[in-house]
Design a protein around this motif. Structure first.
Motif, short mmCIF file in Angstrom:
data_model
loop_
_atom_site.label_atom_id
_atom_site.label_comp_id
_atom_site.label_asym_id
_atom_site.label_seq_id
_atom_site.Cartn_x
_atom_site.Cartn_y
_atom_site.Cartn_z
N MET A 136 0.81 -1.22 0.00
CA MET A 136 0.00 0.00 0.00
C MET A 136 0.84 1.27 0.00
O MET A 136 0.35 2.35 -0.33
CB MET A 136 -0.92 0.03 1.23
N GLY A 137 2.09 1.14 0.43
CA GLY A 137 2.94 2.32 0.56
C GLY A 137 2.93 2.91 1.95
O GLY A 137 3.62 3.88 2.23
N PHE A 138 2.15 2.30 2.86
CA PHE A 138 2.06 2.79 4.24
C PHE A 138 1.58 1.65 5.13
O PHE A 138 0.86 0.75 4.68
CB PHE A 138 1.10 3.98 4.35
N PRO A 139 1.96 1.66 6.41
CA PRO A 139 1.40 0.68 7.36
C PRO A 139 0.08 1.21 7.92
O PRO A 139 -0.20 2.41 7.84
CB PRO A 139 2.47 0.61 8.45
N PHE A 140 -0.72 0.33 8.50
CA PHE A 140 -1.97 0.77 9.14
C PHE A 140 -2.35 -0.21 10.24
O PHE A 140 -1.86 -1.34 10.29
CB PHE A 140 -3.10 0.92 8.10
N TRP A 141 -3.23 0.27 11.12
CA TRP A 141 -3.71 -0.55 12.23
C TRP A 141 -4.83 -1.46 11.74
O TRP A 141 -5.82 -0.98 11.19
CB TRP A 141 -4.23 0.33 13.36
#
Length: 477
Positions: A136-141
């Protein structure tokens, strides 16, 4: 994604928490303060943005243009609670989130009463952080990582890493070292994830029958449908030993010494936290799929849904009555009917049949005096001490007059009510400046009794709640 009132807002990711979505917006918006600027747009003033059940979802939906039903279904862990709620309870649960009335949801779902709450930490999987960043290009919770009781990531079989929640801080999962979960932790986490993804509602009566069928295979149910509690608790206690380092399972370990897991059977009307059911299912079945197989089968034990001792309905036949009325001894009638001598005696006395008994200490006039004291609510122990007889002898007289039992309960309730009401009135008469909180701290027993049994009167006679003052906090930049 098109937005309605904001010039820019990132598209949500399926399985991402609401807090994660807001955090990404804040980090990319250039706002100086997470609380004063980003959260203020959605009416989040003093609330917790990372709460399990956010109360600001309606405003968030209207501001971003994302359908609120989609947000609830994909960004909140409602599916975790769904299997153990009725259709009416689940509809009420969804409506509370939909209309921003989520402040009391933890109490309504039994989380406060069970003392099992999400806690003050967010959890992430280091391998998921790497995979999400690459894709995605970013981490997330992840929503599923925040489920109470989940220990490891079911996808990567690694232990979840905690990060403390900070109300005014927007943070995404950081890069961290990965630690593999052991087999038991991984099996339990996979079971919880499968329950989370199942999405169907269980029937309470059928669920209890499924438990009983499996317990019977372990030899933990008697032929009458009673649970072998000591053996069952021993089994649960051993299983919990390997999970004692993790929050909710510490609470379950303490509950085993009290009313867990028998509360799942004897108090089915209460709302039990899903983790109580899920750990019980894990111990009995090992996996969610195996449990579902048992649940769906029609070959269940023909046992009562709520095992309890049932008093047999014993009556005297016409022949037995004739024998007793003719002067036959209790022992001879007992031998022919199979009814015990003491039960025969009570049945005969209930039907005013004169029987020839051995001389005993309690004469008719004494029994009448005992009846009067039972009638006005005297305890069996006090009456036995007054007449210098055994408690069992008093209880035998009480059993002859079954109508006394509900009457005595009402008398005791009225006495307790008068006593606790008087205690509250006397307290505020002596301490008129005190608050309800001070009364509760010093008179917890009286407060809790009135709260449970006389709530309307309690609210009408307590002083008004003091208004809370919210002092402005300095935001963290």
């Amino acid at each position: 994604m098109e937005t309605s009132n904001l010039s820019y807002f990132p598209a949500p990711v399926d399985g991402e928490t609401v807090y994660s979505w807001l955090t990404r917006y804040h980090l990319w918006s250039g706002h100086n303060s997470f609380r004063k600027h980003s959260l203020a747009l959605f009416g989040v003033n003093t609330g917790q943005a990372a709460a399990e059940f956010p109360s600001f979802l309606p405003l968030l939906s209207s501001q971003t243009g994302v359908d609120i039903d989609w947000i609830i279904e994909h960004m909140v862990d409602v599916s975790f609670y769904k299997p153990f709620l009725t259709n009416e309870q689940y509809s009420s649960f969804i409506n509370s989130l939909k209309y921003g009335k989520a402040t009391a949801l933890q109490s309504q779902l039994g989380m406060v009463a069970n003392r099992i709450t999400p806690g003050k930490e967010l959890y992430f999987c280091p391998k998921c952080v790497e995979a999400d960043t690459a894709k995605m290009g970013f981490p997330f919770w992840h929503v599923e990582h925040q489920i109470v009781g989940l220990i490891s990531c079911p996808a990567h079989h690694s232990q979840l890493v905690p990060l403390k929640k900070v109300r005014s801080l927007a943070a995404l999962p950081p890069v961290s070292r990965c630690r593999d979960a052991d087999k038991d932790q991984d099996s339990l986490s996979i079971l919880i994830q499968e329950e989370f993804e199942s999405g169907f509602i269980l029937e309470q009566s059928k669920l209890t029958q499924t438990y009983l069928a499996r317990l019977n295979e372990f030899g933990l149910v008697t032929s009458c449908g009673h649970l072998r509690l000591n053996l069952m608790k021993e089994m649960m206690s051993k299983a919990l030993d390997s999970f004692s380092d993790f929050g909710p399972y510490k609470q379950l370990q303490d509950s085993v010494k009290k009313q867990y897991p028998e509360c799942l059977f004897y108090n089915s009307a209460a709302k039990h936290h899903p983790i109580k059911h899920l750990f019980f299912i894990y111990v009995l079945f090992g996996s969610w799929q195996k449990f579902v197989g048992y649940y769906r089968t029609a070959k269940l034990l023909d046992l009562p849904a709520e095992p309890k001792s049932v008093k047999p309905n014993i009556t005297l036949s016409e022949q037995d009555k004739a024998l007793l009325e003719s002067g036959a001894s209790l022992r001879s009638v007992s031998a022919s009917t199979g009814i015990s001598v003491s039960t025969l005696k009570i049945l005969a006395q209930e039907q005013s049949i004169e029987i020839d008994t051995r001389p005993q200490k309690i004469f008719k006039f004494v029994e009448r005096d005992i009846w009067r004291k039972l009638f006005v609510g005297g305890t069996c122990t006090d009456i036995a001490q007054e007449f210098e007889i055994s408690v069992g002898a008093v209880e035998q007289i009480l059993r002859k007059h079954q109508y006394l039992k509900p009457l005595r309960k009402k008398i005791w309730f009225y006495k307790d009510q008068c006593e606790h009401r008087a205690q509250l009135k006397a307290y505020f008469k002596d301490n008129p400046e005190h608050t309800r909180k001070q009364f509760r701290a010093l008179n917890s027993a009286a407060y809790m009794w009135l709260y449970r049994h006389d709530k309307e009167w309690l609210e009408a006679n307590l002083p008004e709640q003091s208004k809370r003052i919210y002092w402005p906090r300095k935001s963290l930049k």
